[in-house]
Design a protein around this motif. Structure first.
Motif, PDB file in Angstrom:
ATOM      1  N   ARG A   1       0.663 -14.491  61.984  1.00 19.15           N
ATOM      2  CA  ARG A   1       1.471 -13.379  61.514  1.00 19.15           C
ATOM      3  C   ARG A   1       2.319 -12.850  62.677  1.00 19.15           C
ATOM      4  O   ARG A   1       2.038 -13.142  63.848  1.00 19.15           O
TER       5      ARG A   1
ATOM      6  N   LYS B   1      10.701  -4.987  61.705  1.00 19.31           N
ATOM      7  CA  LYS B   1       9.573  -4.079  61.594  1.00 19.31           C
ATOM      8  C   LYS B   1       9.965  -2.781  60.880  1.00 19.31           C
ATOM      9  O   LYS B   1      10.908  -2.100  61.295  1.00 19.31           O
TER      10      LYS B   1
ATOM     11  N   GLN C   1       6.235 -11.908  53.640  1.00 19.20           N
ATOM     12  CA  GLN C   1       5.467 -10.665  53.489  1.00 19.20           C
ATOM     13  C   GLN C   1       6.366  -9.540  52.987  1.00 19.20           C
ATOM     14  O   GLN C   1       7.473  -9.353  53.480  1.00 19.20           O
TER      15      GLN C   1
ATOM     16  N   SER D   1       4.015  -2.622  52.913  1.00 16.52           N
ATOM     17  CA  SER D   1       3.536  -1.502  52.098  1.00 16.52           C
ATOM     18  C   SER D   1       4.675  -0.563  51.683  1.00 16.52           C
ATOM     19  O   SER D   1       4.756  -0.133  50.534  1.00 16.52           O
ATOM     20  N   ARG D   2       5.553  -0.285  52.641  1.00  9.78           N
ATOM     21  CA  ARG D   2       6.644   0.662  52.363  1.00  9.78           C
ATOM     22  C   ARG D   2       7.666   0.098  51.391  1.00  9.78           C
ATOM     23  O   ARG D   2       8.506   0.831  50.875  1.00  9.78           O
TER      24      ARG D   2
ATOM     25  N   LYS E   1       1.937  -6.492  49.899  1.00  6.11           N
ATOM     26  CA  LYS E   1       1.017  -5.471  50.389  1.00  6.11           C
ATOM     27  C   LYS E   1       1.033  -4.277  49.439  1.00  6.11           C
ATOM     28  O   LYS E   1       2.055  -3.982  48.823  1.00  6.11           O
TER      29      LYS E   1
ATOM     30  N   ARG F   1      -4.239  -2.974  52.094  1.00  2.20           N
ATOM     31  CA  ARG F   1      -4.035  -2.607  53.498  1.00  2.20           C
ATOM     32  C   ARG F   1      -4.351  -1.125  53.763  1.00  2.20           C
ATOM     33  O   ARG F   1      -3.940  -0.557  54.756  1.00  2.20           O
TER      34      ARG F   1
END
Ligand code: PEP
Ligand code: MN
Length: 348
Positions: free
Chosen positions: A137, A142, A193, A196-197, A218, A248
């Motif tokens: 990963r 980011k 990926q 979450s946001r 996520k 997560r």
């Protein structure tokens, strides 16, 4: 709409409701049967027409008709596994590295929070692979809370990931934050990926649904299970069946950890969906000392793998250093995980 039958509904009752639901939906494909807490649930996709629940409510076998609930027909039932009475788990294949998530093998994905430089990533990838991790990963892009924090190396980070992948021979998972980046992220990675946001970034979900690389979705940090499966449904409904869920941690009143790892969601997913689920013990706890305990809890609860942050020098990591394991700590954890997996009849 969901029609939830009584727990004592007979096979005949179920067949009657399915037949009526198909009439309402206008096609067989728009009706899917699911199980929830020992009861049969008949999901009906909207067909654009107003729906009158009266004829279903009139049946003795029907407990309730839920018109508001998120309908997840694809993320939901994949046929019932006769051994469990729940949806049959369907593994997600990652053909580029010959790995299957959701089968016998417990899949570990490990690496730094962010790609920082080629030497460190090469070193980490080698350690990860030697310990049994199947994917490396590391974020090139980011999603940071503050615009002043390290934002990742961007396109340069993707190039590093690509070189490390080729040199070490390990799979790569990395995040796409916007629809326009899905193509280039997909070119260098084996799994894309969704952070979450971005769990409900619908244009992004549609875009990853229109390509075929497996997607790690996520859980939004304040998303319910229905919202999470609804997000998965966006990807599946575009034609990409390769969705892996990742718990997560969620926001709760607890202040002792960064988030609260919702281990209980793993069996809850198993009752509703055939999608594989892995656990991120790093972002959920926010603390490297707790990662081993939560990793073991995850495999015991039935998770299909882990996503863990590791770094050659965690205290020098440019992001998430507190929750990052050193290579030695990771090796020790993997040693323990292998014997737990074996005891549970799984492999790593
Ligand atoms: C990550 O795994 O890189 C990450 C940013 O995690 P999350 O989206 O769960 O916060
Ligand atoms: Mn991180």
């Amino acid at each position: 709409m969901r029609i939830i039958l009584n727990s004592n509904a007979t096979a005949h009752d179920v067949a009657v409701v399915i037949g009526m639901a198909r009439d309402v939906a206008g096609s067989r494909e728009k009706v899917r049967v699911d199980h929830l807490d020992g009861r049969v649930v008949v999901n009906v996709l909207p067909n654009g027409q107003p729906f009158d629940p009266t004829e279903f409510n009139r049946l003795d076998s029907v407990e309730t008709v839920d018109e508001s609930e998120t309908v997840y027909m694809l993320a939901g039932s994949t046929g019932i596994d006769p051994d469990t009475g729940y949806p049959r788990k369907v593994p997600v294949e990652i053909p580029s590295i010959d790995v299957s998530v959701g089968g016998h093998q417990f899949i570990v994905m490990a690496g730094p929070c962010a790609v920082e430089n080629e030497d460190d990533l090469m070193f980490t990838a080698r350690i990860a692979k030697e310990s049994g991790a199947k994917l490396l990963r590391g974020g090139a892009f980011k999603p940071r809370t503050s615009p002043y924090s390290f934002q990742g190396l961007g396109d340069d980070g993707l190039k590093i990931l690509s070189r490390v992948r080729a040199e070490i021979g390990i799979g790569v998972i990395t995040e796409a934050m916007e629809p326009g980046a899905v193509g280039k992220v997909g070119e260098v990675s084996d799994v894309i990926q969704i952070g979450s946001r971005n769990m409900q970034n619908f244009p992004l979900l549609l875009e990853v649904g229109r390509q075929s690389k497996p997607v790690l979705l996520k859980r939004g940090m304040s998303a319910t299970l229905d919202e999470w499966l609804g997000a998965a449904e966006y990807i599946l409904n575009e034609g990409n069946p390769n969705v892996i869920l990742c718990e997560r941690g969620i926001r709760t009143f607890s202040r002792h950890s960064r988030h609260t790892l919702d281990i209980g969601v793993i069996p809850a997913i198993r009752e509703r969906s055939g999608l594989p689920v892995i656990v991120d013990p790093s972002h959920s706890t926010g603390s490297s000392s707790r990662v081993p305990a939560m990793s073991k809890a995850a495999i015991a609860a039935g998770a299909d793998g882990l996503l863990i942050e590791i770094h050659p020098q965690p205290d020098r990591a440019l992001s998430d250093s507190f929750q990052t394991l050193s290579h030695e700590e990771f090796n020790n954890l993997m040693f323990e995980m292998k014997s737990i997996a074996k005891a549970l009849g799984r492999g790593i």
